[in-house]
Enzyme design. Structure first.
Site, PDB file in Angstrom:
ATOM      1  N   ARG A  33       0.826  -1.218   0.000  1.00 51.32           N
ATOM      2  CA  ARG A  33       0.000   0.000   0.000  1.00 51.32           C
ATOM      3  C   ARG A  33       0.857   1.264   0.000  1.00 51.32           C
ATOM      4  NH1 ARG A  33      -2.758  -4.243   1.884  1.00 51.32           N
ATOM      5  NH2 ARG A  33      -5.036  -4.255   1.958  1.00 51.32           N
ATOM      6  N   SER A 174     -12.845  -9.849   2.304  1.00 51.53           N
ATOM      7  CA  SER A 174     -11.560  -9.693   1.620  1.00 51.53           C
ATOM      8  C   SER A 174     -11.100  -8.246   1.623  1.00 51.53           C
ATOM      9  CB  SER A 174     -11.662 -10.181   0.175  1.00 51.53           C
ATOM     10  OG  SER A 174     -10.515  -9.768  -0.549  1.00 51.53           O
ATOM     11  N   GLN A 176      -8.499  -7.324   0.130  1.00 50.56           N
ATOM     12  CA  GLN A 176      -8.000  -7.022  -1.221  1.00 50.56           C
ATOM     13  C   GLN A 176      -9.121  -6.462  -2.084  1.00 50.56           C
ATOM     14  OE1 GLN A 176      -6.161 -10.638  -2.621  1.00 50.56           O
ATOM     15  NE2 GLN A 176      -4.557 -10.563  -1.078  1.00 50.56           N
ATOM     16  N   ASP A 327      -4.304 -15.409   7.426  1.00 51.82           N
ATOM     17  CA  ASP A 327      -3.033 -15.941   6.916  1.00 51.82           C
ATOM     18  C   ASP A 327      -2.321 -16.824   7.941  1.00 51.82           C
ATOM     19  OD1 ASP A 327      -3.327 -14.718   4.465  1.00 51.82           O
ATOM     20  OD2 ASP A 327      -2.278 -12.899   5.080  1.00 51.82           O
ATOM     21  N   LYS A 354      -6.262 -19.081  -1.425  1.00 58.35           N
ATOM     22  CA  LYS A 354      -5.037 -18.302  -1.173  1.00 58.35           C
ATOM     23  C   LYS A 354      -3.956 -18.743  -2.157  1.00 58.35           C
ATOM     24  CE  LYS A 354      -6.694 -15.870   2.153  1.00 58.35           C
ATOM     25  NZ  LYS A 354      -6.902 -14.438   1.941  1.00 58.35           N
ATOM     26  N   ARG A 403       3.615 -19.521   3.031  1.00 63.15           N
ATOM     27  CA  ARG A 403       3.190 -19.810   4.413  1.00 63.15           C
ATOM     28  C   ARG A 403       3.081 -21.311   4.681  1.00 63.15           C
ATOM     29  NH1 ARG A 403       2.624 -14.644   5.921  1.00 63.15           N
ATOM     30  NH2 ARG A 403       1.474 -13.292   4.519  1.00 63.15           N
TER      31      ARG A 403
END
Ligand code: S3P
Length: 450
Positions: A33, A174, A176, A327, A354, A403
């Protein structure tokens, strides 16, 4: 770019106590961002502590392709000379966002209301992920999209020439999607309203306010109603990126399951929309303490201390907490395997879309290491038999997912036999210093010969 190189297989062996300070990298969400809003401001934004993982480097490259002047000044120190809202030039190359869903979805939003045609692509993982969740709301502004079947990348977006403000209820939890709509709304006259029924990470809203946009959030019966006034002049900022709580989760959770460990993670961001894992671990009985709670650059920050916690119990994770720890479920499942009893995780359908299908990737790898896991479309249950009871000895596939790779390497530190990961290369997307940082704490992770 991740996924484009040779696989890097690794093995994690049972290790002695993990001790010391873990200076994890900058927050990935905030790093993306900072670059994007820096590119949309008029003048020079300075960023300190930027995550220099591949995902963020791909976003930096994309911002340069849109005409911003982006320069690395030193480790984590960047300057971005922005072109202003509506100032994006049409890139003369395809925008390759590598492994990053956040990168591509936010950039699509930021460019969607300028009259330019942009083609986006990514690696094998990103090109499988759903993009209609972003292109559908962008169509309401007047943006046109042509992509592969199922709304997959590569795809081309033609920005709206005369975009109109929208009112949009985000249908999936979300950040996003919410952020893509807000970034698109910047170059639209009038007020755009985005409503989310479940609170997701709010870095975009905080940062837009910091850059001088008129943005407000009201909590109503409909959910969080976010109103943004379009066509502001964004003022460049000095941004200090806090350390990533999602990356901190790995040394913290490893410390909780490796006997004798005591690890301090200084300066981690503890925005409440991100901190769900830490409350969940405390509910399980983890020995976690937050020291020096403070605010930096508009985000809450603290030093987090984690000590070996042999008395953790499985719990039902409150589903309403899912967005604030989305996450972190993969690494939580490794802690759950070392707790006593069942850890029940529900309302987590999003884990299936994901960087990999994270329920499937973790369930398969945990089973290969002797852990009992049940799973369904939007839930999974891990049965732990207590500290140190994970047999290990299995080979886990990371599916191009950083992850997943880091979670299994942490599992190996507390298992009875080593745990292997077929490809740990994707770790570079978010935590490029994972190997040396974990080694300094005392972990025994080795690269296997091909
Ligand atoms: C992110 C939002 C989340 C998260 C991702 C980063 C962001 O994705 O999983 O790692 O920076 O906005 P969704 O918005 O798809 O939940």
């Amino acid at each position: 770019m991740s996924g484009h190189g040779d696989p890097i297989p690794m093995t994690s062996r049972p290790s002695g106590p993990l001790k010391g300070e873990a200076n994890v990298p900058g927050d990935k969400s905030i790093s993306h961002r900072s670059l994007i809003l820096g590119a949309m401001a008029v003048g020079e934004t300075r960023i300190t502590g930027l995550l220099e993982g591949q995902d963020v480097l791909d976003t930096a490259k994309a911002m340069a392709a849109f005409g911003a002047d982006v320069e690395r000044l030193g480790e984590g120190e960047w300057r971005v000379h922005g072109v202003g809202v509506g100032g994006f030039a049409e890139p003369d190359q395809v925008i390759d966002c590598g492994n990053s869903g956040t990168g591509v979805r936010l950039i699509m939003g930021a460019a969607a209301t300028s009259p330019i045609a942009v083609t986006y692509t990514g690696d094998a993982s990103l090109n499988k992920r759903p993009m209609a969740r972003v292109t559908d709301p962008l169509a309401l502004f007047g943006t046109q999209t042509v992509g592969r079947s199922g709304g997959r990348l590569p795809m081309t977006l033609v920005g709206a020439d005369e975009p109109v403000p929208v009112r949009y209820v985000v249908p999936v939890p979300s950040a996003q999607v919410k952020s893509a709509v807000l970034l698109a709304a910047l170059n639209v006259p009038g007020e755009t309203v985005v409503i989310e029924q479940e609170a997701t990470r709010d870095h975009t809203e905080r940062m837009l306010a910091g850059f001088g946009a008129e943005i407000s959030t009201e909590v109503t019966d409909e959910g969080r109603v976010i109103t943004l006034k379009g066509q502001p002049e964004l003022k460049p900022q000095d941004i200090i990126v806090p350390r990533d709580p999602s990356s901190a989760a790995f040394p913290v959770c490893a410390a909780l399951i490796v006997p004798g460990s005591d690890v301090l993670v200084p300066n981690i961001g503890l925005n409440p929309t991100r901190a769900g894992l830490y409350f969940t671990l405390q509910d399980m009985g983890a020995d976690l303490t937050f020291e020096n709670m403070r605010e930096e650059g508009g985000e809450p920050v603290a030093d987090l201390r984690a000590r070996y916690s042999p008395d953790m119990k499985g719990i039902e994770v409150p589903p309403e907490r899912a967005a604030s720890m989305i996450d972190e479920y993969p690494i939580l499942s490794c802690v759950a395997a070392n707790a006593t009893g069942q850890t029940v995780m529900r309302g987590v359908k999003e884990l299936r879309v994901k960087e990999s299908d994270r329920i499937d990737a973790m369930a398969t790898g945990l089973r290969a290491n002797g852990v009992e896991v049940e799973d369904g479309p939007d839930w999974w249950i891990v049965t732990g038999k207590g500290p140190g009871t994970v047999p290990g000895g299995g080979l886990c596939e990371s599916h191009l997912d950083h992850r997943i790779a880091m979670s299994f390497l942490c599992l190996g530190m507390a298992a009875q036999k080593p745990v292997k990961v077929d490809d740990a290369g994707p770790i570079a997307t978010s935590f490029p210093i994972f190997e040396p940082l974990m080694a300094r704490l005392g972990a025994q992770i080795v690269r296997d010969n091909h």
